[in-house]
Design a protein around this motif. Structure first.
Motif, PDB file in Angstrom:
ATOM      1  N   CYS A   1      -3.583   1.657  -6.480  1.00 27.81           N
ATOM      2  CA  CYS A   1      -3.885   3.023  -6.053  1.00 27.81           C
ATOM      3  C   CYS A   1      -4.206   3.854  -7.283  1.00 27.81           C
ATOM      4  O   CYS A   1      -3.370   3.978  -8.181  1.00 27.81           O
TER       5      CYS A   1
ATOM      6  N   LYS B   1     -10.771   3.060 -11.225  1.00 28.40           N
ATOM      7  CA  LYS B   1     -10.564   2.101 -10.134  1.00 28.40           C
ATOM      8  C   LYS B   1     -11.415   0.854 -10.347  1.00 28.40           C
ATOM      9  O   LYS B   1     -10.954  -0.276 -10.162  1.00 28.40           O
ATOM     10  N   GLU B   2     -12.665   1.061 -10.743  1.00 28.89           N
ATOM     11  CA  GLU B   2     -13.552  -0.089 -10.958  1.00 28.89           C
ATOM     12  C   GLU B   2     -13.065  -0.953 -12.125  1.00 28.89           C
ATOM     13  O   GLU B   2     -13.159  -2.180 -12.083  1.00 28.89           O
TER      14      GLU B   2
ATOM     15  N   ASN C   1      -7.110  -6.609  -4.217  1.00 33.79           N
ATOM     16  CA  ASN C   1      -7.767  -7.764  -4.838  1.00 33.79           C
ATOM     17  C   ASN C   1      -7.201  -9.036  -4.233  1.00 33.79           C
ATOM     18  O   ASN C   1      -5.982  -9.182  -4.103  1.00 33.79           O
TER      19      ASN C   1
ATOM     20  N   PHE D   1      -6.915   0.110  -3.132  1.00 37.12           N
ATOM     21  CA  PHE D   1      -7.844  -1.037  -3.149  1.00 37.12           C
ATOM     22  C   PHE D   1      -7.046  -2.330  -3.244  1.00 37.12           C
ATOM     23  O   PHE D   1      -5.891  -2.330  -3.677  1.00 37.12           O
TER      24      PHE D   1
ATOM     25  N   SER E   1      -9.811  -8.896 -10.481  1.00 39.13           N
ATOM     26  CA  SER E   1     -10.689  -9.905  -9.912  1.00 39.13           C
ATOM     27  C   SER E   1     -10.985 -11.003 -10.939  1.00 39.13           C
ATOM     28  O   SER E   1     -10.906 -12.198 -10.629  1.00 39.13           O
TER      29      SER E   1
ATOM     30  N   ASP F   1      -6.977   6.599  -4.143  1.00 37.76           N
ATOM     31  CA  ASP F   1      -7.839   5.580  -3.556  1.00 37.76           C
ATOM     32  C   ASP F   1      -7.105   4.236  -3.627  1.00 37.76           C
ATOM     33  O   ASP F   1      -6.711   3.806  -4.701  1.00 37.76           O
TER      34      ASP F   1
ATOM     35  N   LEU G   1      -9.974  -2.903 -10.834  1.00 41.35           N
ATOM     36  CA  LEU G   1     -10.357  -3.905  -9.849  1.00 41.35           C
ATOM     37  C   LEU G   1     -11.127  -5.054 -10.512  1.00 41.35           C
ATOM     38  O   LEU G   1     -10.902  -6.236 -10.195  1.00 41.35           O
TER      39      LEU G   1
ATOM     40  N   GLU H   1       0.832  -1.203   0.000  1.00 49.61           N
ATOM     41  CA  GLU H   1       0.000   0.000   0.000  1.00 49.61           C
ATOM     42  C   GLU H   1       0.870   1.259   0.000  1.00 49.61           C
ATOM     43  O   GLU H   1       0.626   2.207  -0.749  1.00 49.61           O
TER      44      GLU H   1
END
Lengths: 252, 252, 252
Positions: free
Chosen positions: B169, B209-210, B177, B175, B217, B173, B213, B145
């Motif tokens: 990042c 970000k989505e 996984n 995140f 995923s 933000d 991610l 991080e």
């Protein structure tokens, strides 16, 4: 004994620097990973010496040789000699062109090799012998023995001649491996991958002859095991099963 | 949400220009095709800008860097910036040599990147942090991080640090996984392919970000699904099933 | 008839020199081996003419063209013309950049080709026709017929336009092949491999049209057979089965 050599590779996961041909890079990397080593492949003259100094072994394979690569091979080979790590040469197609033949000679003059691995035609070429290259796979064991002795003597190195039987010579000691499967000759890069695995095995402790023989034996048995798998119906389905089989005996 | 991003890629089949390493070209092309994108791979300085202008995204991967490729990467990167398409950098092995490190710095200065994707050692190197590269996979989530925050801040870009958990990042933000499978570390080019898929996802509409991610995923779940297949017995049999699994959820 | 052509390839195992793109080298080599030919891939200007003179056929594929390769292609092409062996050109992505287009023109001027093989967009480009390249696969049979006639006439060569149906023109005779499977379009290098197999078939005795048609038919049926295998669930598992199927009908 065989088991110990391969186990040591798996414990130590030696980093092997490959300057190799473009056809087999992916297959070689996956095969070495399955065997237990760790591949790195760099070609730029700006960095090959530095990459070699990070590595535990160096493989030189001239299968898709080009100008920049020759210089890179010499630089990497010298760096390997300086730090004392094993160097394996695979003189792919050396008899085919004057260029390859000349580059081999240059490498042989400027780099101290640990093992030269090739088929009968390639090794015979390095000692000015004639072998009918069309019939390489049927070169008799007696011929192969004579060739590896000559190569080992002339270049003061180990020599491994692959074929239906593999014949090696290390420290004047000749040995034969009989494992293997004809499907290996039906896929590209099986010899090239073997060069990579031999380099990895040569990095661990132990008697050189035993390390080479254990690797040849393991490689051939992996091919036999893969070929025997009921789902393997030809060279395409053989490849993934062979990569799996190279990992055989490893703890998960 | 995740589904929508991948579905959009499949609808739009973005053309992604790769200047990438020779070891992984074939695997990357097949993996991106299965995921839903369309690969193109050109290296010549004479055409890389033109190829980039035809493309929806650009991936730069320095795994087998050589002189001509550096110039090609800069030319392609500038063309991508001019037309405003996403550019992803995969600084493979950046800490290993001064050459790679220097080329990364040059790319970072001359090309505006959308995302930098690497392992902890590679990303840490870009922000002058020390990470024990031998233990990269066990780099803690907290370290990862910190590293992605530093990379994102310093280079004003998105950052994705791959590992047992992937940490990203984007826009300050952070995140995480958690999908994935250890077999990914036993094949060559799994990280390189992920860079290609991220580039493809970044070309479609949506929140960055989505998009990242969803791709991480999907990638990890594909690996899990492939590894769970009863016919998968090692890295060799994992590869074809993983490529199949990247297409999971796609309409046939 | 079809069987005889492929059988002759298997008997003679022609050595095919490939100067081809880096993405597909491994897949092409394995596919040609399964089909019954013998691949060699050399790129260095120092040796390509010599390698060509050892070979029975030459394939030129511009998919990852670079400066040194252009010169190598011309040298190899001239050597092939001198000794009278078949030369096949695969003008991958010719319409995409001025560089590729220009190199194609140079090859077309300096090398006498036996067959040019490409998709509708690539072949149309060589005869200054416009084809919507986004819709290449749905180019009608009538359009493809017109294009192969123009290419064959303009360059005094055979022409093969691949697509949902493959349309060829040799000696003013137009023919159509309808075997094949959509999975071929979901893997990288399927067209490139076909170019290699066509080169191999063109080296054996027989009527050129029959040799090309037998190869197209065999290739498409191999894809159908592989796709029908119950274990094939996507492009990843299709690849090994397709390589196996290329060997179909061969004696073991």
């Amino acid at each position: 004994m065989a088991v110990n050599v391969i186990d040591r590779v798996r414990e130590q996961r030696p980093l092997i620097h490959h300057i190799t041909n473009a056809v087999v890079m992916n297959f070689t990397a996956n095969g070495l990973l399955a065997f237990g080593g760790s591949p790195i492949m760099a070609n730029a003259k700006q960095e090959v010496a530095e990459v070699t100094r990070l590595s535990q072994g160096l493989l030189l394979n001239i299968g898709t040789l080009h100008e920049n690569q020759v210089e890179a091979m010499i630089l990497a080979g010298r760096a390997a000699n300086e730090i004392g790590i094993p160097v394996v040469l695979d003189p792919v197609g050396a008899p085919a062109t004057r260029y390859r033949s000349g580059v081999c000679q240059r490498i042989l003059q400027e780099v101290k090799l640990t093992v030269i691995k090739g088929n009968a035609g390639e090794l015979a070429h390095l000692v000015d012998q004639d072998v009918d290259t069309k019939g390489v796979d049927s070169t008799g064991e007696a011929d192969a023995e004579a060739i590896v002795r000559l190569v080992a003597e002339k270049y003061q190195t180990g020599a491994v001649c692959t074929g239906e039987k593999d014949v090696g010579c290390i420290d004047k000691d000749v040995f034969v491996n009989e494992t293997g499967h004809p499907l290996l000759a039906q896929i590209t890069g099986s010899g090239c991958l073997l060069g990579s695995l031999l380099t990895a095995s040569l990095t661990v402790e132990g008697n050189p002859k035993e390390k080479v023989l254990a690797t040849l034996s393991h490689y051939g048995r992996a091919a036999e095991q893969a070929a025997d798998h009921p789902d393997v119906k030809g060279p395409g389905t053989f490849i993934p099963r062979f990569v799996d089989a190279l990992a055989m005996g490893a703890e998960k």
